[in-house]
Design an enzyme around this catalytic site. Sequence first.
Site, mmCIF file in Angstrom:
data_model
loop_
_atom_site.group_PDB
_atom_site.id
_atom_site.type_symbol
_atom_site.label_atom_id
_atom_site.label_comp_id
_atom_site.label_asym_id
_atom_site.label_seq_id
_atom_site.Cartn_x
_atom_site.Cartn_y
_atom_site.Cartn_z
ATOM 1 N N CYS A 1 -3.472 4.908 7.493
ATOM 2 C CA CYS A 1 -3.756 4.358 8.824
ATOM 3 C C CYS A 1 -2.715 4.758 9.857
ATOM 4 O O CYS A 1 -2.917 4.600 11.048
ATOM 5 C CB CYS A 1 -3.830 2.830 8.744
ATOM 6 S SG CYS A 1 -5.055 2.248 7.564
ATOM 7 N N SER B 1 -11.320 -4.402 -0.421
ATOM 8 C CA SER B 1 -12.131 -3.340 0.172
ATOM 9 C C SER B 1 -12.715 -2.454 -0.925
ATOM 10 O O SER B 1 -12.030 -2.132 -1.902
ATOM 11 C CB SER B 1 -11.263 -2.507 1.119
ATOM 12 O OG SER B 1 -12.032 -1.577 1.833
ATOM 13 N N GLY B 2 -13.975 -2.036 -0.738
ATOM 14 C CA GLY B 2 -14.683 -1.286 -1.774
ATOM 15 C C GLY B 2 -14.155 0.107 -2.034
ATOM 16 O O GLY B 2 -14.159 0.586 -3.173
ATOM 17 N N HIS B 3 -13.671 0.783 -0.995
ATOM 18 C CA HIS B 3 -13.361 2.201 -1.170
ATOM 19 C C HIS B 3 -12.034 2.464 -1.869
ATOM 20 O O HIS B 3 -11.681 3.613 -2.111
ATOM 21 C CB HIS B 3 -13.410 2.933 0.181
ATOM 22 C CG HIS B 3 -12.274 2.629 1.096
ATOM 23 N ND1 HIS B 3 -11.290 3.541 1.375
ATOM 24 C CD2 HIS B 3 -11.977 1.528 1.816
ATOM 25 C CE1 HIS B 3 -10.430 3.015 2.226
ATOM 26 N NE2 HIS B 3 -10.833 1.799 2.513
ATOM 27 N N ASN C 1 0.806 -1.215 0.000
ATOM 28 C CA ASN C 1 0.000 0.000 0.000
ATOM 29 C C ASN C 1 0.840 1.266 0.000
ATOM 30 O O ASN C 1 0.358 2.333 -0.389
ATOM 31 C CB ASN C 1 -0.939 0.006 1.217
ATOM 32 C CG ASN C 1 -0.201 -0.244 2.518
ATOM 33 O OD1 ASN C 1 0.474 -1.266 2.660
ATOM 34 N ND2 ASN C 1 -0.331 0.665 3.465
#
Length: 394
Positions: free
Chosen positions: A326, A200-202, A152
Amino acid sequence: MDKLIYLDNAATTAVHPEVYKSMKPYLEEFYGNPSSIYGFAAKSKKAVEDARHEVASFLGAKDNEIYFTGGGSESDNWALKATAFAFREKGKHIITSKIEHHAVLHTCEYLEKLGFEISYIDVDEDGVLKLEELKKAIRPDTILISVMFANNEIGTIQPIKEIGEIAKEHGILFHTDAVQAYGHMPIDVNELHIDMLSASGHKINGPKGIGIMYLRNGVKIGSFVHGGAQERNRRAGTHNVPGIVGFGKATELARKNMETRMAKEKELRDYLIDRILKEVPYTRLNGHRTQRLVNNANFSFQFIEGESLLIMLDQKGICGSSGSACTSGSLDPSHVLLAIGLPHEIAHGSLRLTLSEEITKEDLDYVIDAVKGIVERLRSMSPLYEDFIKGKNQ
């Protein structure tokens, strides 16, 4: 601030208008609970199953191998904790990498407190997992290998097929956190020997608060969320129907546009990387030069603080990141950048820019000029940079 150039799509993305349009009826008109037996709920139930089919098709999976969750972090927790508890009689050893998302790393720390042993495998200077070290770490009591599909922060894509083959050869379950990769590149769970996968959708222009867990048929692990009998008794809780519909639509759009979007984003990514490296001295690219997500560029600028750079970019209407969203409140340098061998002082000067298909070359020209100016200004105020230049000129 009149201008806004959003280059933090690894943190989250805008909901696509077609995704929002697909979700709206299930917020206003077809609001029935899909677990109910009356006819009004049938529309909701069909919408959930249609979305499940879309996701399964994208992954080369069966419909009944897809479970809807609250997001990637829940799916990661489910994969690791449920596997650990289900197979603890066989063994208590889990293998992961040093550059995983904290949803995996913190879950591993939790499991260590319960008596499980975790091997954290090194990566090379490009962030690629060391396969020989992985092989050597395997023990008779190893029950799970969990390695992310693509990082990420630095965008490096891992050798997932090779890892899957190693796991299969040794009879070990293989989980991959594909939150950054899902929808941004083709994924076939059977070809890659993946047993469990999180997404994850977002991250793909879908809504927040919805994710999926791919769980291969025959993998016998328990539920993570207990309560009702939803999701074939595997994940309790009333279905988030609008979110599920949005996830399905976002997957459909990602699949249809993937080839052209990947080509465009790769071209713009390479343009951004080439210009920054050429025009900003004492800069390095973090992550593999080519084996990386097509929309990811991560740089470290010597002699500056990344936080100052982000604040000054924000003043120019540019949204970027120093790493994972995060951990944005942390003063510690990125664990990913430290794992690839960067010293603290260079890791602190990092900038992650992640593109979308809406970004143009003109946008990037504006961003590159802004970065050049800001880095030059910050260095002009740095005693370390001043001493460095003096030393070079002596």
